[in-house]
Design an enzyme around this catalytic site. Structure first.
Site, PDB file in Angstrom:
ATOM      1  N   SER A   1      -0.174  -2.940  -1.276  1.00  0.00           N
ATOM      2  CA  SER A   1      -1.329  -2.799  -2.154  1.00  0.00           C
ATOM      3  C   SER A   1      -2.283  -3.897  -1.759  1.00  0.00           C
ATOM      4  CB  SER A   1      -0.922  -2.964  -3.606  1.00  0.00           C
ATOM      5  OG  SER A   1      -0.424  -4.257  -3.823  1.00  0.00           O
ATOM      6  N   CYS A   2      -3.498  -3.524  -1.450  1.00  0.00           N
ATOM      7  CA  CYS A   2      -4.414  -4.571  -1.025  1.00  0.00           C
ATOM      8  C   CYS A   2      -5.375  -4.899  -2.128  1.00  0.00           C
ATOM      9  CB  CYS A   2      -5.144  -4.188   0.239  1.00  0.00           C
ATOM     10  SG  CYS A   2      -5.472  -2.476   0.324  1.00  0.00           S
ATOM     11  N   ILE A   3      -6.118  -5.977  -1.911  1.00  0.00           N
ATOM     12  CA  ILE A   3      -7.007  -6.415  -2.982  1.00  0.00           C
ATOM     13  C   ILE A   3      -8.433  -6.003  -2.681  1.00  0.00           C
ATOM     14  CG2 ILE A   3      -5.784  -8.276  -4.031  1.00  0.00           C
ATOM     15  CD1 ILE A   3      -6.794 -10.120  -1.893  1.00  0.00           C
TER      16      ILE A   3
END
Ligand SMILES: Cc1cc2nc3c(=O)[nH]c(=O)nc-3n(C[C@H](O)[C@H](O)[C@H](O)COP(=O)(O)OP(=O)(O)OC[C@H]3O[C@@H](n4cnc5c(N)ncnc54)[C@H](O)[C@@H]3O)c2cc1C
Lengths: 103, 410
Positions: free
Chosen positions: A101-103
């Site tokens: 999960s990236c920001i």
């Protein structure tokens, strides 16, 4: 690299316990990983695992939402089958990398 | 004549039109940009509107002001792209041909994805602040708020400007302190993430700040529905959190047009090569800004940094040369932590936000430090946005992330 023994098979895993080689996976191994996660695998679980594996191998991103496209369960049932963190648990049991999960 | 076509005149499309018009020959290439709206909103300013710090007028300008001469602007909705035929269809069935296409149609909020979110409390006790309408309506509600439970809820990942929900809650803390009623306001962040943020070092710093300010956090919460009658949000496991005022960050999706074109993933973001910025499967289509599915933040700063790479690669492609520029995922965001202070994060695909100093024309700004200067950096960003970034000028920072002055904590 760490190794773990599941159902008599030696599996290469990373430090979070995810498979580093998804070809080492089979249904017996999956059942053993699932047990570690406190889950007794049913046919429904297995169908989801196969769905996740085929999506992964065709390069599609995995998300909770993509479960709706499986035609097997909806998101709510997905949570019921893999309680807590369904996608993290299901990918671990399916022998594929943890979705980033990236920001 | 050959054609470069840009879809979307927001942050990414506008800055690209400016860059390219300076670089490609006017005799050989025409450039056209299409957008359905005439107004350009400075979206980072939406954060300040609910607290009366900015007004609507402070964040709107006409799009045309920022499109350079020599670029044709068409105000129309894009109906769909026919990527195999190098054609785009507009809503009035008009057809545009292209040699190179740049998709910059951004992302929109999709509250309709969560049952109950658009129910009877929508714009009464439930608001977003990712649209101008939401931000302005929320300002009125907050002015009238005299105590109770406020929750800020992130629906799912990815969403643009991932620090905005934290900034909102920090500003709410300052705002209610100033009004002298902070003790009767309960502030809670309800998030699908395991903590305040995704990356460990920044999470530690930010959760420390939240604790100090008495802001609660409910982690690992994946919202399934809103119960309007009971005024609570419920997650897929049946957990629920009550609210008097719900500030939501709804599901973020790419433009519906992407879906109609058959070019999107589950959320209508375009699968994009994370280094060359080409749409996967199409050599003459590039994707810039929030529309791409890149594993980095959806932020204006990212569109700016990636724009330098896209420019270099498109110029190579025009000359028939191999593309050598590679995007590293560089993102850089100021985070306001109160109405006086802020912090700054700088990171890319491989390096998480680290503490240190950020070298700048003014500054240096403190990375992952809570300072007054960083707050002014955030306000100064608005000037930079209108005057430098949108016009395709260089900012006083490098497009690749620099490890200069950063330090990994022991
Ligand atoms: C509250 C908030 C705070 C933020 N804070 C920051 C910050 O501090 N720092 C930062 O760097 N970024 C911040 N951002 C993010 C930043 O604003 C966006 O990442 C940036 O604007 C993305 O640019 P874009 O060009 O990809 O999309 P946009 O600027 O949104 O532009 C997309 C354009 O495409 C058009 N469009 C879409 N579909 C169609 C269609 N079918 N036909 C025609 N036109 C179409 C739209 O009208 C729009 O003009 C913030 C965003 C928000 C909401």
């Amino acid at each position: 690299m760490a190794q773990k023994n599941y159902a008599g098979h030696t599996i290469d895993v990373n430090d979070e316990g995810y498979f580093t080689d998804s070809t080492q996976w089979n249904r017996e191994v999956a059942a053993a990983v699932a047990k570690d996660e406190g889950i007794e695998l049913t046919d429904k679980h297995l169908a989801i695992l196969e769905f996740l594996r085929s999506r992964h191998s065709s390069g599609d991103a995995l998300s909770i939402r993509s479960i709706n496209k499986s035609g097997i369960v909806d998101v709510k049932e997905f949570y019921a089958l893999f309680p807590g963190a369904p996608l993290k648990k299901a990918t671990k049991i399916a022998g594929i990398p943890k979705p980033s999960s990236c920001i | 004549m050959k054609h470069i076509l840009i879809l979307g005149a927001g942050t990414a499309g506008t800055l690209m039109a400016n860059k390219l018009r300076k670089k490609v020959s006017r005799r050989e290439w025409d450039i056209t940009i299409v957008d359905e709206n005439r107004e350009h909103y400075y979206q980072p300013g939406f954060l300040f509107i609910p607290f009366g710090i900015y007004k609507k007028e402070d964040v709107i300008k006409s799009k045309s002001k920022f499109i350079p001469g020599g670029v044709e602007t068409i105000f129309s909705r894009v109906e769909k792209i026919l990527p195999k035929e190098n054609r785009v269809i507009l809503e009035d069935n008009r057809e545009l041909k292209y040699d190179f296409l740049i998709i910059a149609t951004g992302t929109r909020i999709a509250p309709e994805e969560t049952p109950g979110l658009l129910g009877e409390l929508w714009f009464k006790d439930i608001f977003d602040f990712y649209t101008i309408e939401g931000a302005v309506a929320l300002a009125e509600r907050i002015k009238a708020f005299d105590g109770g439970k406020i929750i800020v809820n992130i629906t799912e990942l990815p969403f643009k400007c991932p620090v905005a929900p934290l900034e909102f809650i920090f500003l709410a803390d300052s705002y209610f302190k100033k009004r002298g009623i902070r003790d009767s306001v309960e502030l809670t962040l309800v998030t699908p993430l395991p903590g305040a943020f995704t990356k460990p070092i920044a999470t530690k710093m930010l959760s420390g700040l939240m604790e100090k300010k008495g802001i609660k956090i409910v982690p690992d919460f994946n919202i399934a529905e809103v119960d309007n009658e009971g005024k609570r949000i419920i997650d897929y496991e049946g957990k629920s959190v009550e609210f008097d005022l719900l500030v939501t960050i709804p599901t973020n999706k790419g433009a519906d047009m992407i879906e109609r074109s058959g070019m999107g993933d589950d959320l209508n973001f375009v699968p994009t090569d994370k280094h060359t910025l080409q749409a996967i499967g199409y050599d003459n289509i590039f994707v810039l800004g929030d529309a791409a599915n890149l594993p980095t933040s959806k932020a204006g700063s990212v569109a700016h940094f990636a724009g330098d790479i896209l420019e270099a690669n498109l110029l190579s492609a025009i000359k028939g040369e191999p593309m050598t520029a590679k995007f590293d995922g560089h993102a850089n965001c100021y985070i306001v932590t109160s109405d006086k202070k802020g912090t700054l994060i700088d990171f890319n695909y491989d390096t998480e936000p680290l503490p240190g100093r950020y070298p700048y024309i003014i500054g240096p700004f403190g990375l992952l430090k809570d300072t007054r200067l960083n707050y002014y950096g955030k306000l100064f960003f608005k000037w930079m946005y209108w005057n430098l970034l949108l016009r395709g000028h260089d900012l006083p920072v490098t497009s690749h992330m620099s490890m200069c002055c950063k330090k990994r904590p022991q």
